[in-house]
Design a protein around this motif. Sequence first.
Motif, PDB file in Angstrom:
ATOM      1  N   PHE A 159      10.546   9.630   1.449  1.00 53.64           N
ATOM      2  CA  PHE A 159       9.210   9.201   1.856  1.00 53.64           C
ATOM      3  C   PHE A 159       9.299   8.076   2.896  1.00 53.64           C
ATOM      4  CE2 PHE A 159       5.436   6.499   1.130  1.00 53.64           C
ATOM      5  CZ  PHE A 159       4.465   7.415   1.460  1.00 53.64           C
ATOM      6  N   LEU A 163       1.261  11.736  13.445  1.00 54.88           N
ATOM      7  CA  LEU A 163       0.340  11.411  12.366  1.00 54.88           C
ATOM      8  C   LEU A 163       1.107  10.755  11.231  1.00 54.88           C
ATOM      9  CD1 LEU A 163      -1.874  14.583  12.001  1.00 54.88           C
ATOM     10  CD2 LEU A 163      -2.606  12.336  12.720  1.00 54.88           C
ATOM     11  N   LEU A 164       0.535   9.699  10.666  1.00 52.76           N
ATOM     12  CA  LEU A 164       1.209   8.997   9.576  1.00 52.76           C
ATOM     13  C   LEU A 164       1.295   9.916   8.371  1.00 52.76           C
ATOM     14  CD1 LEU A 164       2.339   6.171   9.641  1.00 52.76           C
ATOM     15  CD2 LEU A 164       0.344   5.385   8.406  1.00 52.76           C
ATOM     16  N   PHE A 184       5.757  14.076   4.612  1.00 53.26           N
ATOM     17  CA  PHE A 184       5.314  15.257   3.867  1.00 53.26           C
ATOM     18  C   PHE A 184       6.354  16.379   3.974  1.00 53.26           C
ATOM     19  CE2 PHE A 184       2.783  19.168   3.501  1.00 53.26           C
ATOM     20  CZ  PHE A 184       2.076  18.914   2.332  1.00 53.26           C
ATOM     21  N   LEU A 192       9.692  15.504   2.270  1.00 51.90           N
ATOM     22  CA  LEU A 192       9.603  15.559   0.807  1.00 51.90           C
ATOM     23  C   LEU A 192       9.711  16.994   0.313  1.00 51.90           C
ATOM     24  CD1 LEU A 192       6.830  12.948  -0.009  1.00 51.90           C
ATOM     25  CD2 LEU A 192       9.118  12.986  -0.960  1.00 51.90           C
ATOM     26  N   ILE A 200       4.113  13.218  -2.640  1.00 52.64           N
ATOM     27  CA  ILE A 200       3.569  14.264  -1.766  1.00 52.64           C
ATOM     28  C   ILE A 200       2.051  14.091  -1.655  1.00 52.64           C
ATOM     29  CG2 ILE A 200       2.971  16.234  -3.256  1.00 52.64           C
ATOM     30  CD1 ILE A 200       5.333  16.876  -0.551  1.00 52.64           C
ATOM     31  N   VAL A 223       0.528  11.158  -1.931  1.00 50.80           N
ATOM     32  CA  VAL A 223       0.336   9.972  -1.086  1.00 50.80           C
ATOM     33  C   VAL A 223       0.449  10.348   0.387  1.00 50.80           C
ATOM     34  CG1 VAL A 223       1.355   7.771  -0.390  1.00 50.80           C
ATOM     35  CG2 VAL A 223       1.081   8.290  -2.797  1.00 50.80           C
ATOM     36  N   SER A 224       1.495  11.130   0.738  1.00 46.83           N
ATOM     37  CA  SER A 224       1.669  11.438   2.163  1.00 46.83           C
ATOM     38  C   SER A 224       0.560  12.359   2.664  1.00 46.83           C
ATOM     39  CB  SER A 224       3.052  12.026   2.451  1.00 46.83           C
ATOM     40  OG  SER A 224       3.352  13.039   1.555  1.00 46.83           O
ATOM     41  N   PHE A 225       0.073  13.234   1.783  1.00 48.50           N
ATOM     42  CA  PHE A 225      -1.049  14.094   2.179  1.00 48.50           C
ATOM     43  C   PHE A 225      -2.298  13.247   2.430  1.00 48.50           C
ATOM     44  CE2 PHE A 225      -4.101  17.600   1.686  1.00 48.50           C
ATOM     45  CZ  PHE A 225      -3.486  18.501   2.536  1.00 48.50           C
ATOM     46  N   LEU A 254      -2.315  10.094   3.318  1.00 46.66           N
ATOM     47  CA  LEU A 254      -2.083   9.374   4.574  1.00 46.66           C
ATOM     48  C   LEU A 254      -2.430  10.267   5.754  1.00 46.66           C
ATOM     49  CD1 LEU A 254       1.328   7.527   4.064  1.00 46.66           C
ATOM     50  CD2 LEU A 254      -0.913   6.503   4.306  1.00 46.66           C
ATOM     51  N   LEU A 255      -1.948  11.509   5.690  1.00 46.13           N
ATOM     52  CA  LEU A 255      -2.181  12.466   6.782  1.00 46.13           C
ATOM     53  C   LEU A 255      -3.671  12.612   7.065  1.00 46.13           C
ATOM     54  CD1 LEU A 255       0.025  15.623   6.313  1.00 46.13           C
ATOM     55  CD2 LEU A 255      -0.259  14.254   8.349  1.00 46.13           C
ATOM     56  N   ASP A 304      -5.308   9.370   8.295  1.00 46.47           N
ATOM     57  CA  ASP A 304      -4.875   9.001   9.649  1.00 46.47           C
ATOM     58  C   ASP A 304      -5.522   9.895  10.695  1.00 46.47           C
ATOM     59  OD1 ASP A 304      -3.457   7.419  11.408  1.00 46.47           O
ATOM     60  OD2 ASP A 304      -1.828   8.871  11.573  1.00 46.47           O
ATOM     61  N   GLN A 305      -5.777  11.157  10.306  1.00 45.64           N
ATOM     62  CA  GLN A 305      -6.379  12.059  11.282  1.00 45.64           C
ATOM     63  C   GLN A 305      -7.861  11.780  11.467  1.00 45.64           C
ATOM     64  OE1 GLN A 305      -6.530  16.155  10.263  1.00 45.64           O
ATOM     65  NE2 GLN A 305      -7.423  16.585  12.237  1.00 45.64           N
ATOM     66  N   LEU A 330      -5.815   3.095   9.004  1.00 44.62           N
ATOM     67  CA  LEU A 330      -4.396   2.842   8.772  1.00 44.62           C
ATOM     68  C   LEU A 330      -3.719   2.049   9.869  1.00 44.62           C
ATOM     69  CD1 LEU A 330      -3.448   6.327   7.387  1.00 44.62           C
ATOM     70  CD2 LEU A 330      -3.668   4.217   6.127  1.00 44.62           C
ATOM     71  N   LEU A 373      -1.522  -0.859   8.683  1.00 45.31           N
ATOM     72  CA  LEU A 373      -0.263  -0.394   8.091  1.00 45.31           C
ATOM     73  C   LEU A 373       0.727   0.010   9.182  1.00 45.31           C
ATOM     74  CD1 LEU A 373       1.189   0.447   5.464  1.00 45.31           C
ATOM     75  CD2 LEU A 373       0.210   2.709   5.779  1.00 45.31           C
ATOM     76  N   ARG A 374       0.210   0.803  10.123  1.00 45.30           N
ATOM     77  CA  ARG A 374       1.057   1.287  11.206  1.00 45.30           C
ATOM     78  C   ARG A 374       1.605   0.119  12.028  1.00 45.30           C
ATOM     79  NH1 ARG A 374       1.610   6.274  14.219  1.00 45.30           N
ATOM     80  NH2 ARG A 374       0.095   7.470  13.050  1.00 45.30           N
ATOM     81  N   ILE A 434       4.407  -1.763  10.226  1.00 40.52           N
ATOM     82  CA  ILE A 434       5.686  -1.036  10.257  1.00 40.52           C
ATOM     83  C   ILE A 434       6.270  -1.087  11.665  1.00 40.52           C
ATOM     84  CG2 ILE A 434       6.850   1.129   9.765  1.00 40.52           C
ATOM     85  CD1 ILE A 434       4.581   1.833   7.889  1.00 40.52           C
TER      86      ILE A 434
END
Lengths: 167, 275
Positions: A62, A75-76, A81, A84, B22, B24-26, B28-29, B32-33, B38, B41-42, B45
Amino acid sequence: MSAENQKNSNKLSAFILGLISIILTIVPLPDFLANFKPDWTLLLLIFLSINIPKEFNMGTAFILGILVDVSQGTLLGQHAFASLLVVFLTSKLHLQLRNYPLLQLTAIICLILMMYHFILFWINGVSGISSSIYSYVGPVISGTVLWPIISKLLGTLFLYSTSKEKV
Amino acid sequence: MVVEKNHRPRIPALNTKFIVLILVSFGLLISDQKNNYLSILRNSITIALHPIQATVDFPQRLLYWIDNTFSERNELIKENKILQEERLVNLQALQRFDSLVQENIRLREILNASAKLNDNVQIARIISADINPFRHIIVIDKGTQDNLYDGQVIVDTNGVVGQILQTSFLSSHAILISDTDHALPIEVNRNGLRTIAQGNGSYDRLDIPYIPNNADIRVGDLIVTSGLGGKFPAGYPVALIDKVSRNPSQQFAYVSAKPTASLNQIREVMLIDEQ
């Protein structure tokens, strides 16, 4: 060497390798090679999940994925994704995968890379980002070609608690 | 037969962790779109990654420095001479420019239009260029620390390059006009025909998709920013029309243009401050 020592040394190597893979991802390549930049972080993650599954952590996939997203401006969560999903598969199948001969494993890595880029392609498509087909095919080719070298190189770096024969 | 469980490698809590991450990343996706929540956060980082980016850039900068330091004396003299000559020519052009500026202001006063000819300009260096093969996005070495803001316009000496997409503290991501997601309002310099230029993913071509078949547009026409839309200031050169093909069966003519800025060869860019 005790099991605990071994675990720590493996974790340290994994951390340093993670850093190197991010650097390699950021390094710009000359124009004619730009489409062939391998997915360094993914190749590393696949290797780790197959070869040191006990120490391997989904969180690593991740975090590396998010770092790739930020450094590449995608895209973040996109690479996170896809990584993983790939790593989940390789972790589940690590017992089979680590016993395959190198050539057969390389063919499977090629399939896995295709799947990874298909997920990226799909996410790009849903969010309306179009791009040339070469930017998806290039990394699959270079990754497949580089896999035998990478797996041999990394193989010398890690200490295995159980040799392949005993598993 | 008893299964000896201890001999099998055990992977702790793989499934739970996988499902959580998974999701969490979904999440985020999607967020973000859809919107800009975000960016903090970006940005954080990006700041954490900045040392790595600077390290990666170092060898190239070193090469550039070595090249500059050890270039031949003759070459330097030659370059100096060329620059002197160019300066003379430019000075001569500037003499006329001053009077033209005055004339322009007078005319604008007659027309009751606001005059805005002086823009503040900052110079930034490109840190990395081909970060992502899908997009034409560059990273430059200035950020909110130097008062850059999202949407700020970037030009080089020959024309419009792009605009800032995201600023963070020390660096910024910028999108080039050639990115497939980028469009800018333009007009043909010769007759003021207004339209839109879209990037098509290649550095040396822009698409101009909405030109009617009977419109007055020719190969060699200069297109400049029209200033409509409010993002880009008016009057900066964008591209030269290099292909016009009219097909009566199609609704629009096929028109493409070559950007005047050499988008994949620039090292330094200028940022126009309009705030």
